[in-house]
Write a protein that holds these residues in place. Structure first.
Motif, PDB file in Angstrom:
ATOM      1  N   ARG A  57      40.747  28.807  46.353  1.00 26.86           N
ATOM      2  CA  ARG A  57      39.686  27.934  45.725  1.00 26.86           C
ATOM      3  C   ARG A  57      39.019  28.493  44.590  1.00 26.86           C
ATOM      4  NH1 ARG A  57      34.792  28.240  49.458  1.00 26.86           N
ATOM      5  NH2 ARG A  57      32.995  27.085  48.071  1.00 26.86           N
ATOM      6  N   VAL A  58      38.672  27.605  43.807  1.00 22.32           N
ATOM      7  CA  VAL A  58      37.839  28.229  42.657  1.00 22.32           C
ATOM      8  C   VAL A  58      36.396  28.410  42.873  1.00 22.32           C
ATOM      9  CG1 VAL A  58      37.217  27.763  40.212  1.00 22.32           C
ATOM     10  CG2 VAL A  58      39.340  27.118  41.059  1.00 22.32           C
ATOM     11  N   ILE A  59      35.892  29.616  43.008  1.00 23.30           N
ATOM     12  CA  ILE A  59      34.558  30.203  43.196  1.00 23.30           C
ATOM     13  C   ILE A  59      33.730  29.923  41.741  1.00 23.30           C
ATOM     14  CG2 ILE A  59      32.915  31.779  44.021  1.00 23.30           C
ATOM     15  CD1 ILE A  59      34.800  30.638  45.976  1.00 23.30           C
ATOM     16  N   ARG A  60      34.399  30.349  40.682  1.00 24.86           N
ATOM     17  CA  ARG A  60      33.806  30.612  39.286  1.00 24.86           C
ATOM     18  C   ARG A  60      34.990  30.064  38.401  1.00 24.86           C
ATOM     19  NH1 ARG A  60      32.138  35.842  37.777  1.00 24.86           N
ATOM     20  NH2 ARG A  60      34.272  36.082  36.907  1.00 24.86           N
ATOM     21  N   PRO A  61      34.761  28.844  37.589  1.00 24.04           N
ATOM     22  CA  PRO A  61      35.649  28.282  36.868  1.00 24.04           C
ATOM     23  C   PRO A  61      36.166  29.346  35.724  1.00 24.04           C
ATOM     24  CG  PRO A  61      34.114  26.557  37.152  1.00 24.04           C
ATOM     25  CD  PRO A  61      33.606  27.917  37.769  1.00 24.04           C
ATOM     26  N   GLY A  62      37.455  29.354  35.215  1.00 20.26           N
ATOM     27  CA  GLY A  62      37.813  30.062  34.256  1.00 20.26           C
ATOM     28  C   GLY A  62      39.450  29.681  33.958  1.00 20.26           C
ATOM     29  N   GLN A  63      39.850  30.666  32.910  1.00 21.35           N
ATOM     30  CA  GLN A  63      41.368  29.970  32.817  1.00 21.35           C
ATOM     31  C   GLN A  63      42.536  31.045  33.535  1.00 21.35           C
ATOM     32  OE1 GLN A  63      42.243  27.316  30.755  1.00 21.35           O
ATOM     33  NE2 GLN A  63      40.274  27.056  31.242  1.00 21.35           N
ATOM     34  N   HIS A  64      41.899  32.231  33.820  1.00 19.06           N
ATOM     35  CA  HIS A  64      42.972  33.206  34.245  1.00 19.06           C
ATOM     36  C   HIS A  64      42.155  34.017  35.309  1.00 19.06           C
ATOM     37  CE1 HIS A  64      40.684  35.127  30.825  1.00 19.06           C
ATOM     38  NE2 HIS A  64      41.009  36.158  31.527  1.00 19.06           N
ATOM     39  N   VAL A  65      43.047  34.912  35.862  1.00 21.38           N
ATOM     40  CA  VAL A  65      42.755  35.965  36.826  1.00 21.38           C
ATOM     41  C   VAL A  65      43.363  37.223  36.339  1.00 21.38           C
ATOM     42  CG1 VAL A  65      42.106  34.851  38.853  1.00 21.38           C
ATOM     43  CG2 VAL A  65      44.347  35.437  38.713  1.00 21.38           C
ATOM     44  N   PHE A  66      43.188  38.405  36.621  1.00 21.46           N
ATOM     45  CA  PHE A  66      43.797  39.625  36.249  1.00 21.46           C
ATOM     46  C   PHE A  66      44.718  40.198  37.552  1.00 21.46           C
ATOM     47  CE2 PHE A  66      40.433  39.394  33.203  1.00 21.46           C
ATOM     48  CZ  PHE A  66      41.350  39.678  31.814  1.00 21.46           C
ATOM     49  N   CYS A  67      45.943  40.592  37.167  1.00 24.32           N
ATOM     50  CA  CYS A  67      46.848  41.126  38.243  1.00 24.32           C
ATOM     51  C   CYS A  67      46.032  42.494  38.778  1.00 24.32           C
ATOM     52  CB  CYS A  67      48.130  41.549  37.614  1.00 24.32           C
ATOM     53  SG  CYS A  67      49.389  42.209  38.791  1.00 24.32           S
ATOM     54  N   ALA A  68      45.906  42.453  40.082  1.00 17.93           N
ATOM     55  CA  ALA A  68      45.354  43.739  40.789  1.00 17.93           C
ATOM     56  C   ALA A  68      46.280  45.086  40.549  1.00 17.93           C
ATOM     57  CB  ALA A  68      45.138  43.492  42.449  1.00 17.93           C
ATOM     58  N   ALA A  69      47.603  44.946  40.168  1.00 16.93           N
ATOM     59  CA  ALA A  69      48.325  46.063  40.118  1.00 16.93           C
ATOM     60  C   ALA A  69      48.508  46.626  38.461  1.00 16.93           C
ATOM     61  CB  ALA A  69      49.785  45.789  40.757  1.00 16.93           C
ATOM     62  N   THR A  70      48.647  45.378  37.728  1.00 18.83           N
ATOM     63  CA  THR A  70      48.982  45.698  36.041  1.00 18.83           C
ATOM     64  C   THR A  70      47.879  45.468  35.287  1.00 18.83           C
ATOM     65  OG1 THR A  70      49.943  43.485  35.711  1.00 18.83           O
ATOM     66  CG2 THR A  70      51.241  45.096  36.761  1.00 18.83           C
ATOM     67  N   GLY A  71      46.710  44.755  35.487  1.00 19.44           N
ATOM     68  CA  GLY A  71      45.808  44.182  34.733  1.00 19.44           C
ATOM     69  C   GLY A  71      46.076  43.189  33.941  1.00 19.44           C
ATOM     70  N   GLU A  72      47.326  42.616  34.078  1.00 14.69           N
ATOM     71  CA  GLU A  72      48.043  41.259  33.118  1.00 14.69           C
ATOM     72  C   GLU A  72      47.105  40.272  33.495  1.00 14.69           C
ATOM     73  OE1 GLU A  72      51.767  38.853  33.172  1.00 14.69           O
ATOM     74  OE2 GLU A  72      52.203  40.840  33.995  1.00 14.69           O
ATOM     75  N   ALA A  73      46.729  39.495  32.325  1.00 13.19           N
ATOM     76  CA  ALA A  73      45.975  38.153  32.771  1.00 13.19           C
ATOM     77  C   ALA A  73      47.087  37.072  33.065  1.00 13.19           C
ATOM     78  CB  ALA A  73      45.514  37.658  31.208  1.00 13.19           C
ATOM     79  N   ILE A  74      46.751  36.465  34.254  1.00 15.89           N
ATOM     80  CA  ILE A  74      47.758  35.341  34.661  1.00 15.89           C
ATOM     81  C   ILE A  74      46.794  34.221  34.705  1.00 15.89           C
ATOM     82  CG2 ILE A  74      48.691  34.822  36.995  1.00 15.89           C
ATOM     83  CD1 ILE A  74      48.203  37.498  37.966  1.00 15.89           C
ATOM     84  N   PRO A  75      47.336  32.964  33.906  1.00 18.17           N
ATOM     85  CA  PRO A  75      46.792  31.846  33.748  1.00 18.17           C
ATOM     86  C   PRO A  75      46.991  31.211  35.171  1.00 18.17           C
ATOM     87  CG  PRO A  75      48.375  32.090  32.124  1.00 18.17           C
ATOM     88  CD  PRO A  75      48.513  33.121  33.012  1.00 18.17           C
ATOM     89  N   LEU A  76      45.656  30.341  35.656  1.00 25.08           N
ATOM     90  CA  LEU A  76      45.761  29.900  36.752  1.00 25.08           C
ATOM     91  C   LEU A  76      46.718  28.780  37.223  1.00 25.08           C
ATOM     92  CD1 LEU A  76      41.941  29.020  37.482  1.00 25.08           C
ATOM     93  CD2 LEU A  76      43.122  31.089  37.916  1.00 25.08           C
TER      94      LEU A  76
END
Length: 69
Positions: free
Chosen positions: A24-43
């Motif tokens: 569920r989107v709590i705050r809109p945006g285009q991506h999140v960051f991988c918890a292990a690598t820090g890589e941006a992941i498009p939604l």
């Protein structure tokens, strides 16, 4: 997964609540960051996360490594 069609937050990090069958989107945006690598992941590409830890992962391999007992 519930995603907003609103373009606010474009180019920014989203804040999500991870559930067993989606997120569920709590705050809109285009991506999140991988918890292990820090890589941006498009939604649109987000497929792996931990409900218990509430963190996203960039791939199945990374998720498996992070969630090993």
């Amino acid at each position: 997964m519930l995603m907003s069609s609103n373009s606010s937050g474009s180019g920014s990090e989203a804040r999500l609540q991870y559930g067993p069958n989606g997120f569920r989107v709590i705050r809109p945006g285009q991506h999140v960051f991988c918890a292990a690598t820090g890589e941006a992941i498009p939604l649109a590409d987000l497929r792996y996360w931990s409900v218990e830890r509430q963190e996203p992962y960039a791939s199945a391999q990374i998720a498996a490594e992070q969630l090993k007992p």
